[in-house]
Every structure is written in C-alpha cells, then in structure tokens.
Design an enzyme around this catalytic site. Structure first.
Site, short mmCIF file in Angstrom:
data_model
loop_
_atom_site.label_atom_id
_atom_site.label_comp_id
_atom_site.label_asym_id
_atom_site.label_seq_id
_atom_site.Cartn_x
_atom_site.Cartn_y
_atom_site.Cartn_z
NE ARG A 188 53.33 65.40 54.00
CZ ARG A 188 53.90 66.02 52.96
NH1 ARG A 188 55.20 66.10 52.87
NH2 ARG A 188 53.17 66.56 52.03
CB ALA A 243 60.82 68.76 58.27
CE1 TYR A 279 64.77 63.02 56.15
CE2 TYR A 279 62.50 63.50 55.52
CZ TYR A 279 63.86 63.63 55.30
OH TYR A 279 64.31 64.34 54.22
CG LEU A 285 53.91 65.16 40.64
CD1 LEU A 285 54.36 64.00 39.77
CD2 LEU A 285 54.45 66.48 40.07
CD GLN A 322 56.64 67.50 58.16
OE1 GLN A 322 57.60 68.06 57.67
NE2 GLN A 322 55.94 66.57 57.53
N PRO A 341 54.40 71.08 54.04
CG PRO A 341 55.02 69.25 55.35
CD PRO A 341 53.89 69.80 54.55
NE ARG A 384 57.20 68.91 43.36
CZ ARG A 384 57.32 67.69 42.88
NH1 ARG A 384 58.41 67.35 42.21
NH2 ARG A 384 56.37 66.79 43.05
C1 LIG Z 1 61.48 72.51 48.64
C2 LIG Z 1 60.77 71.31 49.23
C3 LIG Z 1 60.93 71.04 50.58
C4 LIG Z 1 60.23 69.97 51.16
N1 LIG Z 1 60.31 69.76 52.52
C5 LIG Z 1 59.48 68.88 53.11
C6 LIG Z 1 59.33 68.85 54.52
O1 LIG Z 1 59.89 69.67 55.25
N2 LIG Z 1 58.51 67.91 55.05
C7 LIG Z 1 57.81 67.02 54.27
O2 LIG Z 1 57.09 66.17 54.79
N3 LIG Z 1 57.90 67.08 52.92
C8 LIG Z 1 58.67 68.00 52.33
N4 LIG Z 1 58.69 68.12 50.97
C9 LIG Z 1 57.74 67.30 50.18
C10 LIG Z 1 56.46 68.09 49.92
O3 LIG Z 1 55.80 68.45 51.13
C11 LIG Z 1 55.49 67.31 49.01
O4 LIG Z 1 55.07 66.15 49.68
C12 LIG Z 1 56.12 66.92 47.67
O5 LIG Z 1 56.86 67.98 47.11
C13 LIG Z 1 55.04 66.48 46.67
O6 LIG Z 1 54.08 67.51 46.50
P1 LIG Z 1 54.11 68.51 45.22
O7 LIG Z 1 54.03 67.64 43.99
O8 LIG Z 1 52.90 69.38 45.42
O9 LIG Z 1 55.40 69.27 45.25
C14 LIG Z 1 59.40 69.14 50.36
C15 LIG Z 1 59.30 69.42 49.00
C16 LIG Z 1 59.94 70.50 48.43
C17 LIG Z 1 59.74 70.79 46.96
#
Ligand SMILES: Cc1cc2nc3c(=O)[nH]c(=O)nc-3n(C[C@H](O)[C@H](O)[C@H](O)COP(=O)(O)O)c2cc1C
Length: 369
Positions: free
Chosen positions: A230, A57, A182, A301, A100, A23, A324
């Site tokens: 989550r 979210a 949250y 990551l 979510q 998400p 990302r």
């Molecule tokens: C642009 C952006 C928006 C995000 N929004 C949410 C969200 O709405 N809900 C959530 O649980 N995590 C959110 N996250 C966290 C990501 O879901 C993820 O857990 C975090 O970026 C680590 O994963 P990654 O290394 O693949 O980016 C967000 C991350 C990014 C980069």
C-alpha cells in the site's frame, strides 16, 4: 454481468469478487495481542461476502505501533492470540484473509484516536520513535532517532519474522504498509528523508529501504502467496513524494514480484492539501495502473455500488477497497450484489433473510458432504 462481482486472481489466490475490505486499525489489542474485539470485528466482516479482507496495520515490533493498543505480530503471544481469532473466523467463512504489516516510525507513540491521537513523549510514558531522519511529523512532537545500519537491519528482520508468523497463521496474503506517512513512506518522501547516506537523496536511494523490506518479506513468505504494497501515491505537498515517483517505485516492486499495488495518498505532512471528494484517489490508481499494468486497488470515498462498478468496469483499477463504508454497513457487498444483479457468499444461517423478490443474492451452498 457485473465486473465488480467477477473473480480476480492474485497468482494462485482467486478472489471471488473485486471488493476489498481495507485495513482498519482497531486500537484494541493488549501488548500487540488480538482480543475478543478482533473476534467480533473480523468475524462479522468475514461474513460480508467481500472478496478479500485485509487485517489492520499490524506492528512488526512494539516501537512500530501507532498507539500502545495497536495489533502486533512480534511475539509468540501475539501469534497465539491471532491464531485463536483466525480459527474462529475460518470456521464460518472462506473469505481470503491478508494482513497489513506495518511500522509507524515517527508517527508511533500516540494516544488512540478517541483519546485525541496526540503524540506521547517518553516523559509521559511513550517511547522513542525512529525514522529516516530526525525530523518529527509535527514540530511539537519529540524528534525521532534517525535509523542507523543496525536499526535498519533490526526492522528488516522484524518484517521477516512477522511474515513467517503470518504464514504459520495460514494467512493468504501480506500487504506491506508503505503509505500514510509511516516508516516506509518516511524513507520514500524527500520531505521526511534528509539522509546523506545511500538511503537518502536520490530517488533510487530513497526507494532502497522500502525495496529491501519488500524483498525480505517476499523471500520469507511462500512464493505462491501474494505480497502487495500500500502506498500514498502523493504527499499532496509541493516538493514532496508524488505520482511519477510512485510509478518508479511500483515498477521496481513489480520487477520484484509484487502481486498488487493499493493506492492511497497523503498523511506524511501536516502541510498536505487534499482535494477530498468521491473517488479523489482513483485517478492516482488509474495513472499507476496505466503506467505499469500491475493489479491495482483503488480506495477512498467510494461508497456506492454503481461507483465501484464503474471504476473496475472502465479499467481505472482492478479492485476497490472500502473502509468506512464497510464499518457503516458490514453487509455492503450483499446490498451491492442486490443492486448489480450479482451473487455473494453468505453463511447458511442467514440465507433465509433475503428480502422477498430478491431470492438469488446468495450463492447456492455446495452440496452436503
Ligand atoms: C477506522 C479506520 C482505521 C484505519 N486504519 C488503517 C490501517 O490500519 N491501515 C491503512 O493503511 N489504512 C487505514 N485506514 C485508512 C483506510 O484503509 C482507507 O484508506 C481510508 O479510510 C479511505 O477509504 P474509505 O473512504 O473507504 O474510508 C483506516 C481508516 C479508518 C476509517
């Protein structure tokens, strides 16, 4: 045979592979209603070949938004706007879609990240935030109101109403957001929950409100559709929420019918010290999976196909979520399939793009009706 590209069932919902689009808040809604941005954003992610797309979210009440521009699902207008987006997405994609459901609690009322992300007090046009206790996230933020029984009831009802709307939208699954500092995480962590009533103090009491929300959502959403959660498995702060407490929480969720646990970490306290690096949250997912056996999503990551393949093939987690990496390369699953010798769904309009010598990445189309 790639494990990452093998199917996985969440009850009757079968995901074609183990790649989950995490998400990601887009801060692009109007009064909680999805816009053309969501059509573009979710539309292109839904062509990526991932096994599951989890919509950002989504606030269950206006005060639960992180920013005024967050997506919401509290009104008929919100439902109608999202229906338009989902109808378009579904016309061109069979990807399973989850949403979510969230409440930001004391981390609500902030500017969008590209405007600094700082707290907006009521005096500057923000709104009064709520939490488990009257402790702000940052000492400079205005204090949240500690929720009383009526407030807890209102928020539970808001989760239920949003879950019913999610079902009417034919969404395939719900993820309850109990991570990243949250509202539900604010109840779990002893750093943010200083209540003296039966929602605070002991671990059993701190689990109570998040479990009530889970039970209510599980009850409101059809039993054949999965509800996952989550969590932040640790606050990364001495004396805070940590993995053993997470395991106790996950055991309770499992007993109540949770379909999966999505293991993130942190974001409850500015004092956190996170050992950032590739796979840094995977050991948390691994511990929770080993202790409970619940279907587990690892996230954080993970960027390389071989890295994700190793996580699922060694059983550290059952699925891997990407945030990302998916924004950076929305065709990540296509490229991963090419690297791992697997196949993904892709729209027929794009089938001719397969590079020479890689003619088998896309699953064959079903015969014409
Ligand atoms: C642009 C952006 C928006 C995000 N929004 C949410 C969200 O709405 N809900 C959530 O649980 N995590 C959110 N996250 C966290 C990501 O879901 C993820 O857990 C975090 O970026 C680590 O994963 P990654 O290394 O693949 O980016 C967000 C991350 C990014 C980069």
């Amino acid at each position: 045979m790639s494990t990452l590209f093998s199917p996985l069932s969440l009850g009757p919902l079968t995901l074609p592979n183990r790649i989950v689009i995490a998400p990601m808040c887009q801060y692009s809604a109007r009064d909680g209603s999805a816009t053309d941005w969501h059509l573009i954003h979710l539309g292109h992610l839904a062509l990526s070949g991932a096994g599951l797309l989890i919509i950002e979210a989504t606030a269950v009440e206006p005060e639960g938004r992180i920013s005024p521009d967050d997506l919401g699902l509290w009104s008929d207008a919100n439902e109608t706007a999202l229906a338009r987006v989902l109808t378009a997405v579904r016309t061109y994609s069979n990807m399973p879609l989850a949403i979510q459901l969230a409440h930001a609690g004391r981390k609500a009322s902030t500017r969008v990240p590209w405007q600094g992300g700082d707290h907006i007090p009521v005096s500057a046009g923000g709104w009064q935030t709520v939490s488990a206790s009257d402790l702000p996230f940052d000492p400079d933020d205005s204090a949240p109101l500690a929720l009383d029984e009526a407030g807890l009831h209102r928020i539970r009802e808001a989760f239920v109403a949003a879950a019913r709307r999610a079902d009417r939208l034919s969404l395939d699954a719900i993820e309850i957001h109990a991570a990243h500092g949250y509202l539900l995480h604010q109840f779990l962590s002893p750093l943010s929950n200083r209540r003296q009533d039966n929602y605070g103090g002991s671990l059993e009491n701190r689990l109570r409100f998040p479990l009530e929300v889970f039970d209510d959502v599980r009850h409101a959403f059809p039993s054949h559709k999965p509800v996952g959660v989550r969590i932040s498995a640790t606050d990364w702060v001495e004396g805070g929420w940590e993995v053993e407490q997470s395991i106790a929480f996950v055991r309770e969720l499992q007993r109540r019918g949770a379909a999966y646990i999505h293991v993130s970490s942190g974001a409850l306290s500015p004092k956190q010290k996170i050992p950032l690096g590739p796979n840094y949250q995977v050991p948390l997912a691994e511990k929770i999976k080993a202790a409970t056996g619940l279907t587990t999503i690892a996230v954080g990551l993970v960027t390389e196909p071989e890295q994700a393949e190793a996580i699922v093939s060694t059983g550290q987690a059952d699925l891997v979520a990407f945030a990302r990496a998916m924004l950076y390369d929305p065709r990540w699953p296509w490229h991963a399939a090419a690297r791992l010798g697997a196949q993904v769904d892709a729209p027929p309009q794009y089938h001719r793009c397969q590079p020479h010598g890689l003619k088998e990445i896309f699953k064959p189309l079903p015969p014409p009706r």
